[in-house]
Design an enzyme around this catalytic site. Structure first.
Site, PDB file in Angstrom:
ATOM      1  CG  PHE A 214    -117.359 -63.354  -4.785  1.00 44.15           C
ATOM      2  CD1 PHE A 214    -116.612 -63.738  -5.885  1.00 44.15           C
ATOM      3  CD2 PHE A 214    -118.100 -64.313  -4.109  1.00 44.15           C
ATOM      4  CE1 PHE A 214    -116.599 -65.059  -6.315  1.00 44.15           C
ATOM      5  CE2 PHE A 214    -118.094 -65.643  -4.525  1.00 44.15           C
ATOM      6  CZ  PHE A 214    -117.340 -66.017  -5.630  1.00 44.15           C
ATOM      7  CG  ASP A 215    -113.980 -56.247  -5.525  1.00 47.96           C
ATOM      8  OD1 ASP A 215    -114.511 -55.325  -4.883  1.00 47.96           O
ATOM      9  OD2 ASP A 215    -113.405 -56.055  -6.621  1.00 47.96           O
TER      10      ASP A 215
END
Length: 215
Positions: free
Chosen positions: A9-10
């Site tokens: 994930f960002d």
């Protein structure tokens, strides 16, 4: 796409709506040092490197003070974004319960990343956290570091989830399928679609439903 065994994930705009917070903290920390106003567009144009890179670009003669002030304001004003996006914690719980490995690769600096993950009470979900650098974007390198750690998995068993055009290009550079996260108000889905991500979702529920079918 193969069965998904890991998700990277960002953070900003993907896990939480932290972009407005970043802009506010930059404005508060920079304007008094350089004695002029800075627009949202001017701040956003520096994104890619970590926050330290933004301070270096906009207030190079006040770097150490600018970074210290930014982190102070970022923590001070974090209550404008007290929680992750609705549904994120439930999604992370679901992935964890099903044995999917979870990592984070963000352009944020180490200290602001820690502030947000502590605020959101999410830090323990991520097996690996790769943060940004003041000299420029390093997401391909960060994603590759995660892949090297998850070396028993093929690239096509891993997906990256991010909200920026650079997230799509970074993932493609490393050869990892990429999911465009278009559920933040700060995102322009059409810009993401132009870069042909593997999937694009405008809501966390839609992404959660899709990924649960791929696990």
């Amino acid at each position: 796409m193969e069965k998904i065994k890991a998700v990277i994930f960002d953070l900003d705009g993907t896990i939480g709506d932290t972009v407005p917070l970043c802009i506010l903290a930059f404005r508060k920390s920079i304007e008094t040092l350089i004695n002029r106003s800075v627009s949202d567009e001017e701040i956003i144009a520096t994104f890619g490197p970590s926050e330290e890179g933004t301070i270096m670009a906009l207030a190079p003669n006040h770097y150490e003070q600018g970074v210290a002030d930014y982190l102070r304001y970022y923590k001070m004003f974090h209550d404008i974004c007290p929680n992750p996006f609705h549904g994120i914690k439930e999604l992370l719980d679901s992935l964890k319960e099903k044995g999917v490995r979870i990592a984070m690769v963000t352009g944020k600096g180490k200290y602001s990343t820690e502030i947000s993950l502590d605020k959101f009470e999410l830090k323990n979900y991520f097996e690996i956290i790769e943060t940004g650098h003041l000299e420029g974007g390093r997401k391909p390198e960060g994603i590759q570091t995660v892949l090297d750690s998850f070396n028993e998995l093929s690239n096509h068993e891993v997906v990256y989830v991010g909200d920026a055009p650079s997230d799509i290009t970074a993932s493609k550079e490393v050869g990892v399928p990429v999911i465009a996260a278009a559920w933040s108000d700060t995102v322009k889905p059409e810009r993401l679609a132009e870069l042909k991500p593997d999937e694009l979702f405008c809501s966390i529920d839609a992404f959660a439903n899709w990924i649960n079918l791929k696990i």
